[in-house]
Design a protein around this motif. Structure first.
Motif, PDB file in Angstrom:
ATOM      1  N   THR A  18       0.857  -1.260   0.080  1.00  0.00           N
ATOM      2  CA  THR A  18      -0.020  -0.014  -0.211  1.00  0.00           C
ATOM      3  C   THR A  18       0.790   1.251  -0.036  1.00  0.00           C
ATOM      4  OG1 THR A  18      -0.216  -0.079   2.188  1.00  0.00           O
ATOM      5  CG2 THR A  18      -1.871  -1.133   1.458  1.00  0.00           C
ATOM      6  N   ASN A  20       2.401   4.829   0.841  1.00  0.00           N
ATOM      7  CA  ASN A  20       2.387   5.760   2.278  1.00  0.00           C
ATOM      8  C   ASN A  20       1.397   6.732   2.232  1.00  0.00           C
ATOM      9  OD1 ASN A  20       3.275   6.479   4.728  1.00  0.00           O
ATOM     10  ND2 ASN A  20       5.222   7.259   4.033  1.00  0.00           N
ATOM     11  N   SER A  21       0.242   6.456   3.043  1.00  0.00           N
ATOM     12  CA  SER A  21      -0.826   7.366   3.121  1.00  0.00           C
ATOM     13  C   SER A  21      -0.632   8.423   4.401  1.00  0.00           C
ATOM     14  CB  SER A  21      -2.390   6.685   3.416  1.00  0.00           C
ATOM     15  OG  SER A  21      -2.227   5.963   4.461  1.00  0.00           O
ATOM     16  N   SER A  22       0.438   8.347   5.094  1.00  0.00           N
ATOM     17  CA  SER A  22       0.484   9.228   6.137  1.00  0.00           C
ATOM     18  C   SER A  22       1.211  10.519   5.668  1.00  0.00           C
ATOM     19  CB  SER A  22       1.500   8.771   7.394  1.00  0.00           C
ATOM     20  OG  SER A  22       2.653   8.503   6.864  1.00  0.00           O
ATOM     21  N   MET A  23       0.580  11.739   6.065  1.00  0.00           N
ATOM     22  CA  MET A  23       0.964  13.041   5.833  1.00  0.00           C
ATOM     23  C   MET A  23       1.920  13.579   6.804  1.00  0.00           C
ATOM     24  SD  MET A  23      -2.842  14.453   4.873  1.00  0.00           S
ATOM     25  CE  MET A  23      -2.342  15.882   4.320  1.00  0.00           C
ATOM     26  N   THR A  24       2.899  14.235   6.298  1.00  0.00           N
ATOM     27  CA  THR A  24       3.658  14.836   7.045  1.00  0.00           C
ATOM     28  C   THR A  24       3.244  16.091   7.890  1.00  0.00           C
ATOM     29  OG1 THR A  24       4.424  16.539   5.354  1.00  0.00           O
ATOM     30  CG2 THR A  24       5.608  14.363   5.354  1.00  0.00           C
ATOM     31  N   LEU A  25       4.049  16.627   8.927  1.00  0.00           N
ATOM     32  CA  LEU A  25       3.493  17.778   9.522  1.00  0.00           C
ATOM     33  C   LEU A  25       3.280  19.113   8.823  1.00  0.00           C
ATOM     34  CD1 LEU A  25       2.587  18.863  12.396  1.00  0.00           C
ATOM     35  CD2 LEU A  25       5.153  19.323  12.489  1.00  0.00           C
ATOM     36  N   GLN A  27       2.497  18.973   5.481  1.00  0.00           N
ATOM     37  CA  GLN A  27       1.048  18.670   4.873  1.00  0.00           C
ATOM     38  C   GLN A  27       0.139  18.957   5.568  1.00  0.00           C
ATOM     39  OE1 GLN A  27       2.203  15.044   3.427  1.00  0.00           O
ATOM     40  NE2 GLN A  27       2.824  15.723   1.248  1.00  0.00           N
ATOM     41  N   LYS A  28      -0.048  18.598   6.823  1.00  0.00           N
ATOM     42  CA  LYS A  28      -1.099  18.530   7.554  1.00  0.00           C
ATOM     43  C   LYS A  28      -1.269  20.073   8.030  1.00  0.00           C
ATOM     44  CE  LYS A  28      -0.753  14.206   9.877  1.00  0.00           C
ATOM     45  NZ  LYS A  28      -0.602  13.509  10.942  1.00  0.00           N
TER      46      LYS A  28
END
Length: 81
Positions: A18, A20-25, A27-28
């Motif tokens: 899958t 990488n669906s986590s966003m960086t700080l 991007q958040k």
């Protein structure tokens, strides 16, 4: 393409991996800031439409000269100079 090859999409990662669906700080933070800007824009649009629909509601009933004592409306006190 050669005969017998199966056309595969290059956008789909192979296997069961899958992305990488986590966003960086960063991007958040940017995403939250953009959401706040859209909320602010929505509030301004609603306010502008309310003013356009009823422009006299937002105007005060008193005028700027109501609080002057001893002067009529439209007169200014130039005696200080």
């Amino acid at each position: 393409m050669m005969d017998g090859e199966i056309f595969t999409a290059t956008l789909v990662p192979p296997g069961n991996t899958t992305p990488n669906s986590s966003m960086t700080l960063e991007q958040k933070t940017t995403f939250a800031f953009v959401i706040l800007l859209f909320i602010f824009l929505g509030i301004l649009i609603v306010r502008c439409f309310r003013i356009l629909l009823d422009p006299y509601q937002s105007m005060p009933t008193s005028t700027w000269g109501d609080g002057l004592d001893g002067l009529e409306k439209g007169q200014f006190d130039y005696t200080l100079a």
